[in-house]
Scaffold this motif. Structure first.
Motif, PDB file in Angstrom:
ATOM      1  N   ARG A 178       0.807  -1.227   0.000  1.00  0.00           N
ATOM      2  CA  ARG A 178       0.000   0.000   0.000  1.00  0.00           C
ATOM      3  C   ARG A 178       0.833   1.268   0.000  1.00  0.00           C
ATOM      4  N   HIS A 179       2.157   1.141   0.156  1.00  0.00           N
ATOM      5  CA  HIS A 179       3.004   2.330   0.274  1.00  0.00           C
ATOM      6  C   HIS A 179       4.262   2.168  -0.567  1.00  0.00           C
ATOM      7  N   ASP A 180       4.769   3.304  -1.050  1.00  0.00           N
ATOM      8  CA  ASP A 180       6.000   3.270  -1.843  1.00  0.00           C
ATOM      9  C   ASP A 180       7.230   3.057  -0.970  1.00  0.00           C
ATOM     10  N   ARG A 181       7.143   3.498   0.296  1.00  0.00           N
ATOM     11  CA  ARG A 181       8.276   3.362   1.201  1.00  0.00           C
ATOM     12  C   ARG A 181       7.781   2.851   2.547  1.00  0.00           C
ATOM     13  N   ALA A 204      16.793  -8.781   8.603  1.00  0.00           N
ATOM     14  CA  ALA A 204      15.624  -9.338   7.924  1.00  0.00           C
ATOM     15  C   ALA A 204      14.837  -8.243   7.214  1.00  0.00           C
ATOM     16  N   PHE A 205      14.717  -7.079   7.836  1.00  0.00           N
ATOM     17  CA  PHE A 205      14.015  -5.954   7.205  1.00  0.00           C
ATOM     18  C   PHE A 205      14.762  -5.481   5.961  1.00  0.00           C
ATOM     19  N   LEU A 206      16.069  -5.305   6.087  1.00  0.00           N
ATOM     20  CA  LEU A 206      16.865  -4.826   4.962  1.00  0.00           C
ATOM     21  C   LEU A 206      16.806  -5.794   3.787  1.00  0.00           C
ATOM     22  N   GLU A 207      16.827  -7.070   4.075  1.00  0.00           N
ATOM     23  CA  GLU A 207      16.746  -8.065   3.005  1.00  0.00           C
ATOM     24  C   GLU A 207      15.385  -8.015   2.318  1.00  0.00           C
ATOM     25  N   GLY A 213      13.582  -4.135  -4.346  1.00  0.00           N
ATOM     26  CA  GLY A 213      14.315  -3.103  -5.068  1.00  0.00           C
ATOM     27  C   GLY A 213      14.225  -1.745  -4.414  1.00  0.00           C
ATOM     28  N   ASP A 214      13.935  -1.702  -3.110  1.00  0.00           N
ATOM     29  CA  ASP A 214      13.783  -0.436  -2.392  1.00  0.00           C
ATOM     30  C   ASP A 214      15.103  -0.009  -1.772  1.00  0.00           C
TER      31      ASP A 214
END
Length: 339
Positions: A178-181, A204-207, A213-214
């Motif tokens: 629902r969000h771009d970031r 885990a979040f970074l992966e 592709g963020d």
């Protein structure tokens, strides 16, 4: 000077044998040898009337029981630990067990010299030589150890295994739809050039972000000092800024509460203007502005307490057991309903 009241004095006052009084007052009152409920009540009443204070050291040497449960929580700042302690106390008291909380990381040093019926150690995976320290305690003390770890298998100690890593990835995906970031609120500083080990939750979040592709991924992290007050103050500045977040995964439940409070005080509506998902159970009494969506374990406090108090009551030389607690999503007011 008043003479010391002995166990024999209590037995004489209650009209029972010394052995029966010992069974009742040593924490073994569940045994048939301790007599009927009426007998137990008479012994406890006699002990109270005479102001009898048991010698815990002698008791531990005689029975192999220290009369208590130790919770090595590391801090009192997290409502999760407070709620767990409350549940353990509720379950331990009827079994004549006291509850002791360690609010620092010196659990190894304390348990080396203490006599406890069981000890729940939460920071095994986050302190130097944590697994090896657990093994040494299990080998050299009579305390029944319950380790909260995803890195160890049970040996002569029990293991509660409950990994949030899949939940973090799921939380990212839920908000990213629902969000771009999507940002991560973390209670530590992050420096990608540092040699310090990146905590597993952050990794885990970074992966998950990289898979979408963020990035740059460091820009998706917002760091605060540990503690609710520090998180609240940092959240106020963050939400007032030009790049205020619209979707946030919170490293812990107490951070989610602090962020929610900051948003409420700034007039930011949820979930319309801001969505929050916490990683970790949030006790109901710690929430002020409606339930926060979170990933956690159903009935987690009752289930942990059952294992820890059960280990205190079962002092046999049985092999350790592995208890796996799976995480799931609990929707609250801080996220929109999924289509």
């Amino acid at each position: 000077m008043r003479a010391t009241v002995t166990l024999a004095d209590v037995a004489r006052e209650a009209g029972v044998s010394v052995a029966t009084a010992s069974f009742v007052l040593s924490g073994r009152s569940g045994s048939r040898s301790s007599g009927s409920p009426e007998t137990k009540a008479k012994v406890r009443a006699a002990a109270e009337a005479l102001a009898y204070v048991p010698n815990r050291t002698a008791q531990a040497m005689r029975t192999g029981r220290g009369g208590g449960v130790v919770l090595a929580l590391g801090t009192l700042a997290d409502p999760w630990g407070v709620s767990l302690a409350r549940q353990v106390r509720r379950d331990a008291l009827p079994n004549d067990l006291s509850t002791l909380i360690l609010a620092d990381e010196r659990w190894y040093e304390y348990l080396q010299g203490a006599s406890a019926d069981s000890a729940f150690v939460t920071s095994v995976d986050f302190v130097a030589d944590g697994p090896e320290k657990v093994r040494r305690l299990a080998e050299t003390t009579s305390t029944g150890i319950v380790a909260f770890t995803t890195r160890m298998e049970p040996e002569s100690f029990d293991v509660i295994s409950s990994s949030p890593l899949a939940a973090i990835r799921s939380a990212y995906q839920r908000l990213r739809a629902r969000h771009d970031r999507v940002h991560l609120l973390v209670p530590h500083r992050y420096d990608p050039a540092s040699d310090a080990r990146i905590p597993a939750r952050t990794r885990a979040f970074l992966e998950a972000a990289e898979e979408h592709g963020d990035g740059p991924t460091p820009d998706l992290l917002h760091s605060t000092l540990p503690g609710r007050r520090e998180t609240y103050r940092s959240s106020l500045e963050w939400l007032r800024g030009e790049n205020a977040p619209r979707a946030v995964v919170c490293y812990t439940g107490y951070q989610a509460v602090a962020l929610q409070t900051a948003a409420q005080n700034l007039g930011i509506t949820m979930p319309e203007e801001l969505e929050i998902i916490a990683i970790g159970d949030i006790p109901e009494e710690a929430q002020f502005y409606g339930p926060i969506s979170y990933y956690g374990v159903a009935d987690v406090f009752e289930r942990i307490s059952q294992v820890v108090v059960g280990r205190a009551l079962d002092r046999s030389d049985r092999p350790g057991r592995r208890h796996v607690f799976e995480w799931e999503f609990f929707a609250g007011d801080s996220t929109r309903q999924d289509p």
